[in-house]
Scaffold this motif. Structure first.
Motif, PDB file in Angstrom:
ATOM      1  N   ALA A  50      10.135  -8.255 -10.662  1.00 12.21           N
ATOM      2  CA  ALA A  50      11.767  -8.330  -9.774  1.00 12.21           C
ATOM      3  C   ALA A  50      11.630  -7.072  -8.959  1.00 12.21           C
ATOM      4  N   MET A  51      11.360  -6.140  -9.200  1.00 16.87           N
ATOM      5  CA  MET A  51      11.402  -5.108  -8.008  1.00 16.87           C
ATOM      6  C   MET A  51      10.494  -5.201  -6.908  1.00 16.87           C
ATOM      7  N   ARG A  52       9.145  -5.683  -7.275  1.00 10.97           N
ATOM      8  CA  ARG A  52       8.235  -6.019  -6.194  1.00 10.97           C
ATOM      9  C   ARG A  52       8.630  -7.358  -5.364  1.00 10.97           C
ATOM     10  N   LEU A  53       9.253  -8.184  -6.043  1.00 11.41           N
ATOM     11  CA  LEU A  53       9.614  -9.497  -5.276  1.00 11.41           C
ATOM     12  C   LEU A  53      10.793  -9.235  -4.315  1.00 11.41           C
ATOM     13  N   HIS A  54      11.718  -8.299  -4.962  1.00 10.53           N
ATOM     14  CA  HIS A  54      13.025  -7.742  -4.273  1.00 10.53           C
ATOM     15  C   HIS A  54      12.472  -7.043  -3.112  1.00 10.53           C
ATOM     16  N   LEU A  55      11.565  -6.204  -2.966  1.00 11.54           N
ATOM     17  CA  LEU A  55      11.150  -5.251  -1.779  1.00 11.54           C
ATOM     18  C   LEU A  55      10.630  -6.330  -0.486  1.00 11.54           C
ATOM     19  N   LEU A  56       9.838  -7.286  -1.373  1.00 12.70           N
ATOM     20  CA  LEU A  56       8.902  -8.193  -0.284  1.00 12.70           C
ATOM     21  C   LEU A  56      10.022  -9.215   0.196  1.00 12.70           C
ATOM     22  N   ASP A  57      11.109  -9.570  -0.451  1.00  6.26           N
ATOM     23  CA  ASP A  57      12.135 -10.221   0.281  1.00  6.26           C
ATOM     24  C   ASP A  57      12.795  -9.483   1.225  1.00  6.26           C
ATOM     25  N   GLY A  58      13.012  -8.054   1.099  1.00  2.96           N
ATOM     26  CA  GLY A  58      13.563  -7.351   2.161  1.00  2.96           C
ATOM     27  C   GLY A  58      12.869  -7.111   3.502  1.00  2.96           C
ATOM     28  N   ALA A  59      11.532  -6.925   3.028  1.00  5.44           N
ATOM     29  CA  ALA A  59      10.496  -6.650   4.089  1.00  5.44           C
ATOM     30  C   ALA A  59      10.327  -7.893   5.014  1.00  5.44           C
ATOM     31  N   ILE A  60      10.331  -9.144   4.477  1.00  5.69           N
ATOM     32  CA  ILE A  60      10.255 -10.342   4.967  1.00  5.69           C
ATOM     33  C   ILE A  60      11.440 -10.429   6.075  1.00  5.69           C
ATOM     34  N   GLY A  61      12.580 -10.011   5.734  1.00  7.82           N
ATOM     35  CA  GLY A  61      13.872 -10.198   6.374  1.00  7.82           C
ATOM     36  C   GLY A  61      13.938  -9.257   7.454  1.00  7.82           C
ATOM     37  N   ALA A  62      13.457  -7.997   7.272  1.00  5.45           N
ATOM     38  CA  ALA A  62      13.593  -6.990   8.433  1.00  5.45           C
ATOM     39  C   ALA A  62      12.407  -7.497   9.195  1.00  5.45           C
ATOM     40  N   ALA A  63      11.411  -7.984   8.798  1.00  6.68           N
ATOM     41  CA  ALA A  63      10.355  -8.378   9.899  1.00  6.68           C
ATOM     42  C   ALA A  63      10.550  -9.478  10.759  1.00  6.68           C
ATOM     43  N   ASP A  64      11.618 -10.391  10.235  1.00  6.59           N
ATOM     44  CA  ASP A  64      12.052 -11.578  11.121  1.00  6.59           C
ATOM     45  C   ASP A  64      13.063 -11.206  11.874  1.00  6.59           C
ATOM     46  N   ASP A  65      13.717  -9.822  11.660  1.00  4.53           N
ATOM     47  CA  ASP A  65      14.599  -9.521  12.865  1.00  4.53           C
ATOM     48  C   ASP A  65      13.864  -8.944  13.898  1.00  4.53           C
ATOM     49  N   ALA A  66      12.645  -8.403  13.505  1.00  5.15           N
ATOM     50  CA  ALA A  66      11.950  -7.419  14.666  1.00  5.15           C
ATOM     51  C   ALA A  66      10.618  -8.105  15.322  1.00  5.15           C
ATOM     52  N   ILE A  67      10.420  -9.346  14.809  1.00  3.18           N
ATOM     53  CA  ILE A  67       9.076  -9.949  15.309  1.00  3.18           C
ATOM     54  C   ILE A  67       9.515 -11.281  15.695  1.00  3.18           C
ATOM     55  N   PRO A  68       9.711 -11.607  17.076  1.00  2.00           N
ATOM     56  CA  PRO A  68       9.846 -13.049  17.141  1.00  2.00           C
ATOM     57  C   PRO A  68       8.643 -14.023  16.853  1.00  2.00           C
ATOM     58  N   SER A 117      13.016 -17.823   0.470  1.00  2.00           N
ATOM     59  CA  SER A 117      13.514 -18.463  -0.654  1.00  2.00           C
ATOM     60  C   SER A 117      12.635 -18.833  -1.963  1.00  2.00           C
ATOM     61  N   LEU A 118      11.206 -18.913  -1.365  1.00  2.00           N
ATOM     62  CA  LEU A 118      10.199 -19.224  -2.530  1.00  2.00           C
ATOM     63  C   LEU A 118       9.966 -18.083  -3.501  1.00  2.00           C
ATOM     64  N   ILE A 119       9.914 -16.966  -2.597  1.00  3.65           N
ATOM     65  CA  ILE A 119       9.977 -15.689  -3.459  1.00  3.65           C
ATOM     66  C   ILE A 119      10.983 -15.394  -4.476  1.00  3.65           C
ATOM     67  N   ARG A 120      12.188 -15.564  -4.075  1.00  2.98           N
ATOM     68  CA  ARG A 120      13.208 -15.410  -4.778  1.00  2.98           C
ATOM     69  C   ARG A 120      13.254 -16.477  -6.148  1.00  2.98           C
ATOM     70  N   ALA A 121      12.351 -17.591  -6.095  1.00  5.05           N
ATOM     71  CA  ALA A 121      12.329 -18.430  -7.058  1.00  5.05           C
ATOM     72  C   ALA A 121      11.002 -18.032  -8.044  1.00  5.05           C
ATOM     73  N   GLN A 122      10.286 -17.184  -7.322  1.00  3.40           N
ATOM     74  CA  GLN A 122       9.033 -16.694  -8.105  1.00  3.40           C
ATOM     75  C   GLN A 122       9.202 -16.067  -9.558  1.00  3.40           C
ATOM     76  N   ALA A 123       8.595 -16.473 -10.576  1.00  5.14           N
ATOM     77  CA  ALA A 123       8.836 -15.977 -11.924  1.00  5.14           C
ATOM     78  C   ALA A 123       7.743 -15.195 -12.271  1.00  5.14           C
ATOM     79  N   ALA A 124       7.854 -14.254 -13.053  1.00  2.00           N
ATOM     80  CA  ALA A 124       6.695 -13.323 -13.583  1.00  2.00           C
ATOM     81  C   ALA A 124       5.856 -14.174 -14.641  1.00  2.00           C
ATOM     82  N   LEU A 125       4.423 -13.771 -14.393  1.00  2.00           N
ATOM     83  CA  LEU A 125       3.500 -14.546 -15.254  1.00  2.00           C
ATOM     84  C   LEU A 125       3.190 -13.507 -16.372  1.00  2.00           C
ATOM     85  N   GLU A 126       2.780 -14.156 -17.338  1.00  2.00           N
ATOM     86  CA  GLU A 126       2.142 -13.543 -18.610  1.00  2.00           C
ATOM     87  C   GLU A 126       1.107 -12.183 -18.286  1.00  2.00           C
TER      88      GLU A 126
END
Length: 436
Positions: free
Chosen positions: A248-266, A303-312
């Motif tokens: 969950a921590m990894r996915l949360h960081l990735l979600d934030g990084a993509i959001g920040a990249a979207d703002d900075a990179i047309p 959206s897909l990252i937020r729905a990703q579940a942890a694997l065994e």
């Protein structure tokens, strides 16, 4: 030109043209009652330069300040100045040329000089990973003379073009001239003419280039680090095996990084590659690594990252980094790789391609993470590892070539900046040329 001037030119030519860099030659002209002095030197870029020195009066007490001298007698007969000249320059070589115009002859000899260094135009080229590299475009080889021309195709990327010519020898390039002109970004067919050693003329541009007051160091320091991405592509690889909290921590960081990249990179496109661990238990299928998203809009990727579940967790000593990298190579071809960057978030090391000194079992498909990573020509490799960077495995230092940070201390803005996908808006003043 009278015959004596032709002969005088033939006499002076070898002496002047054979001068080494920073070597001087004094040329003395003995007239009726005084001695005119001229100095010719080959400067640090290999160009002959001449200047007139103060005349030598009959009662001079001057000291000889040169290693070699030539005496040109344009007045017939000996004069009282001869003794002074002989005292100052006892080994001087003499040539008699009555009524010759020495200044014009010297100018002609200097203009007839040939290049002792090759001339190159400073251009920029795009490296395979999208970087900016200065390079010399050959114009004239050593030995070239005045009047020679060369045709070049130059691409201007901004409204100001800087034309820097370097004289290149065994000790490397030295800046010869620095000119600039205003023009529209476009491709131009340009004729470059060697007017004489030290003077290069560019024709075929809307306005004639003029000397610029720019400092070379400032021009180089002001260059953008990379060319703009034609289609910026962020590839996010995330380890989704482990505890639910870790994932969950990894996915949360990735979600934030993509959001920040979207703002900075047309125009950003995002791919997401989740990966877990290989399965070695009998009767349990090994899950292949497949993209969760492939070049989608950032919002869809999030959206897909937020729905990703942890694997065994499965095998706990390693994760499918080597298979993730093979999947990455299938996503990007050689031409598009330069517009992409890889952001990897996880913790465990890769599976080796074969058994080694570690306790880690080899990849069932014998995939080699080092070979796959070396084949990827992306702009940047950025990694966020669960553990502190000084405790991270070697593979994480390679995945974090441009930036490696730990998960707890990761700064999203620093991560996005290290991806090198945001446009660098500094102007590109030098011409671009496609070179192999």
């Amino acid at each position: 030109m009278i015959k004596t001037e032709v002969e005088l030119r033939a006499f002076l030519g070898p002496a002047l043209h054979s001068l080494a860099e920073e070597q001087r030659l004094t040329v003395l002209e003995v007239a009726t009652s005084d001695v005119r002095r001229f100095e010719v030197v080959r400067d640090r870029v290999g160009v002959l330069r001449g200047r007139r020195l103060a005349d030598l009066p009959p009662d001079t007490t001057a000291v000889n300040d040169t290693d070699s001298a030539l005496l040109i007698r344009t007045a017939v007969g000996r004069t009282q100045i001869d003794e002074v000249v002989r005292n100052l320059y006892p080994d001087v070589t003499e040539f008699v040329a009555p009524d010759a115009d020495l200044i014009e002859v010297l100018r002609g000899v200097v203009a007839d000089d040939r290049l002792t260094r090759s001339y190159e135009l400073v251009v920029v080229r795009r490296t395979p990973d999208g970087g900016v590299q200065l390079q010399g475009l050959p114009l004239f080889a050593a030995g070239a003379g005045q009047g020679e021309t060369v045709h070049v195709t130059l691409r201007c990327l901004t409204d100001r073009l800087v034309l820097a010519v370097c004289a290149t020898g065994e000790d490397g390039p030295r800046l010869l001239s620095l000119d600039a002109t205003k023009l529209a970004p476009d491709t131009y067919q340009v004729i470059v003419e060697l007017r004489r050693p030290g003077l290069v003329r560019f024709t075929g541009l809307p306005e004639e280039p003029r000397p610029t007051g720019d400092r070379w160091s400032d021009l180089v320091a002001g260059l953008p680090r990379r060319f703009p991405s034609a289609r910026p592509h962020l590839i996010c690889a995330v380890e989704v095996s482990g505890s639910e909290e870790q994932v969950a921590m990894r996915l949360h960081l990735l979600d934030g990084a993509i959001g920040a990249a979207d703002d900075a990179i047309p125009g950003l496109q995002v791919s997401v590659i989740p990966y877990g661990s290989h399965e070695f238990r009998r009767g349990v299928r090994d899950a292949p690594v497949r993209p969760l998203a492939q070049e989608v809009e950032p919002a869809q990727a999030r959206s897909l990252i937020r729905a990703q579940a942890a694997l065994e967790t499965g095998y706990v000593l390693a994760a499918q980094i080597e298979c993730m990298l093979e999947t990455l190579l299938m996503l990007v071809g050689e031409e598009s790789a330069a517009d992409s960057a890889l952001l990897t978030v996880g913790d465990r090391p890769a599976f080796p391609p074969r058994a080694n000194e570690t306790e880690i079992l080899p990849c069932p498909y014998r995939r080699d993470w080092e070979a796959a990573l070396a084949s990827y020509g992306g702009r940047a490799l950025v990694a966020v590892c669960d553990r502190p960077t000084d405790a991270a495995e070697q593979v994480w230092h390679r995945l974090g070539r441009d930036l490696l940070v730990d998960l707890d201390g990761a700064d999203i803005r620093e991560v996005v900046a290290a991806l090198a996908l945001a446009p660098d808006r500094r102007p590109m003043p030098f011409p671009l040329i496609e070179m192999v």
